[in-house]
Design a protein around this motif. Sequence first.
Motif, PDB file in Angstrom:
ATOM      1  N   TRP A 173       6.201  -8.258   9.748  1.00 29.88           N
ATOM      2  CA  TRP A 173       5.397  -7.179   9.156  1.00 29.88           C
ATOM      3  C   TRP A 173       5.304  -7.335   7.650  1.00 29.88           C
ATOM      4  O   TRP A 173       6.246  -7.801   7.000  1.00 29.88           O
ATOM      5  CB  TRP A 173       6.031  -5.813   9.431  1.00 29.88           C
ATOM      6  N   ILE A 174       4.175  -6.905   7.083  1.00 29.72           N
ATOM      7  CA  ILE A 174       4.100  -6.655   5.646  1.00 29.72           C
ATOM      8  C   ILE A 174       3.638  -5.221   5.444  1.00 29.72           C
ATOM      9  O   ILE A 174       2.984  -4.635   6.304  1.00 29.72           O
ATOM     10  CB  ILE A 174       3.160  -7.626   4.905  1.00 29.72           C
ATOM     11  N   ARG A 175       4.003  -4.675   4.306  1.00 26.42           N
ATOM     12  CA  ARG A 175       3.641  -3.300   3.970  1.00 26.42           C
ATOM     13  C   ARG A 175       3.184  -3.266   2.513  1.00 26.42           C
ATOM     14  O   ARG A 175       3.851  -3.851   1.643  1.00 26.42           O
ATOM     15  CB  ARG A 175       4.839  -2.378   4.171  1.00 26.42           C
ATOM     16  N   VAL A 176       2.061  -2.621   2.252  1.00 32.23           N
ATOM     17  CA  VAL A 176       1.549  -2.447   0.893  1.00 32.23           C
ATOM     18  C   VAL A 176       1.455  -0.949   0.631  1.00 32.23           C
ATOM     19  O   VAL A 176       0.898  -0.202   1.448  1.00 32.23           O
ATOM     20  CB  VAL A 176       0.172  -3.120   0.719  1.00 32.23           C
ATOM     21  N   GLU A 177       2.005  -0.503  -0.506  1.00 35.26           N
ATOM     22  CA  GLU A 177       2.061   0.913  -0.839  1.00 35.26           C
ATOM     23  C   GLU A 177       1.401   1.168  -2.188  1.00 35.26           C
ATOM     24  O   GLU A 177       1.594   0.383  -3.124  1.00 35.26           O
ATOM     25  CB  GLU A 177       3.520   1.391  -0.920  1.00 35.26           C
ATOM     26  N   LYS A 180       2.390  11.277  -3.749  1.00 32.04           N
ATOM     27  CA  LYS A 180       2.375  10.707  -2.399  1.00 32.04           C
ATOM     28  C   LYS A 180       2.343   9.191  -2.476  1.00 32.04           C
ATOM     29  O   LYS A 180       2.026   8.605  -3.517  1.00 32.04           O
ATOM     30  CB  LYS A 180       1.143  11.191  -1.635  1.00 32.04           C
ATOM     31  N   THR A 181       2.674   8.575  -1.364  1.00 32.11           N
ATOM     32  CA  THR A 181       2.520   7.135  -1.197  1.00 32.11           C
ATOM     33  C   THR A 181       1.584   6.901  -0.021  1.00 32.11           C
ATOM     34  O   THR A 181       1.845   7.364   1.092  1.00 32.11           O
ATOM     35  CB  THR A 181       3.866   6.442  -0.914  1.00 32.11           C
ATOM     36  N   THR A 182       0.488   6.210  -0.273  1.00 29.62           N
ATOM     37  CA  THR A 182      -0.430   5.818   0.792  1.00 29.62           C
ATOM     38  C   THR A 182      -0.153   4.351   1.098  1.00 29.62           C
ATOM     39  O   THR A 182      -0.042   3.541   0.178  1.00 29.62           O
ATOM     40  CB  THR A 182      -1.892   6.002   0.364  1.00 29.62           C
ATOM     41  N   TRP A 183      -0.013   4.016   2.366  1.00 24.81           N
ATOM     42  CA  TRP A 183       0.434   2.666   2.720  1.00 24.81           C
ATOM     43  C   TRP A 183      -0.300   2.147   3.944  1.00 24.81           C
ATOM     44  O   TRP A 183      -0.869   2.901   4.719  1.00 24.81           O
ATOM     45  CB  TRP A 183       1.947   2.660   2.986  1.00 24.81           C
ATOM     46  N   PHE A 184      -0.276   0.824   4.067  1.00 25.19           N
ATOM     47  CA  PHE A 184      -0.713   0.194   5.311  1.00 25.19           C
ATOM     48  C   PHE A 184       0.243  -0.932   5.654  1.00 25.19           C
ATOM     49  O   PHE A 184       0.914  -1.496   4.784  1.00 25.19           O
ATOM     50  CB  PHE A 184      -2.164  -0.318   5.216  1.00 25.19           C
ATOM     51  N   GLU A 185       0.323  -1.227   6.926  1.00 25.55           N
ATOM     52  CA  GLU A 185       1.181  -2.297   7.425  1.00 25.55           C
ATOM     53  C   GLU A 185       0.370  -3.220   8.323  1.00 25.55           C
ATOM     54  O   GLU A 185      -0.544  -2.777   9.025  1.00 25.55           O
ATOM     55  CB  GLU A 185       2.365  -1.721   8.202  1.00 25.55           C
ATOM     56  N   MET A 186       0.713  -4.506   8.275  1.00 26.32           N
ATOM     57  CA  MET A 186       0.017  -5.504   9.074  1.00 26.32           C
ATOM     58  C   MET A 186       1.039  -6.417   9.728  1.00 26.32           C
ATOM     59  O   MET A 186       2.022  -6.815   9.109  1.00 26.32           O
ATOM     60  CB  MET A 186      -0.949  -6.309   8.216  1.00 26.32           C
ATOM     61  N   ARG A 187       0.796  -6.720  11.004  1.00 26.59           N
ATOM     62  CA  ARG A 187       1.635  -7.691  11.707  1.00 26.59           C
ATOM     63  C   ARG A 187       1.361  -9.079  11.145  1.00 26.59           C
ATOM     64  O   ARG A 187       0.234  -9.420  10.837  1.00 26.59           O
ATOM     65  CB  ARG A 187       1.344  -7.676  13.204  1.00 26.59           C
TER      66      ARG A 187
END
Length: 202
Positions: free
Chosen positions: A144-148, A191-198
């Motif tokens: 996984w990666i996560r960008v915030e 707030k923190t808005t984030w997305f995650e990608m496999r």
Amino acid sequence: MPVAHAGGPASDRGARGAYSLETAPAAPMGGHDGVMAGLEGMEQPRGDGRAIASRWSPTVEDERAVHALEVHGDPSEGEVPLPSLPESAAVARRLVQIVVLRRWGLTPQLTEDAVLLVSELVGNAVRHTGARAFGLRMRHRRGWIRVEVRDPSRALPCLMPVQDLDISGRGLFLVDKLADRWGVDLLSHGKTTWFEMRVVDR
């Protein structure tokens, strides 16, 4: 205000569009108008959002990406503060590019998608929060990666329905389409808005 738990990547419940009153889960990882601030006036993509990212060639490392890393710091090592200006989206894109492609050694396609999506999050932070600055953070754990993107506003972004010919309103629509998970963590201040990608780690 209804609040849903935003599960981490290990959860099978998913977290697409979820909201949480807490910060991002500690175990994993160790804007709605869609006008992409910093994309130098290019219109919103129609159809597959990858088309617009490919115009900038995020999979080809350039000197400006290296310079951005040297000047602003590595968002995979700690939160990088950036001024809330349209041009900061270009900086954020190059930081994501160099981290995903060079530091983490992941695929060009993943890099392209991550660059596109961070533009959307930054665009929302710049256009809708009235803040002087926002923070960019990146995390990578196996698979996984996560960008915030953190900003001081507690106003929640809104996923709006869009039509094929719409040239605005696509920000979170693209995030929802391309990311495996995304959400918003409400903080005591902002707030923190984030997305995650496999990812498939090399």
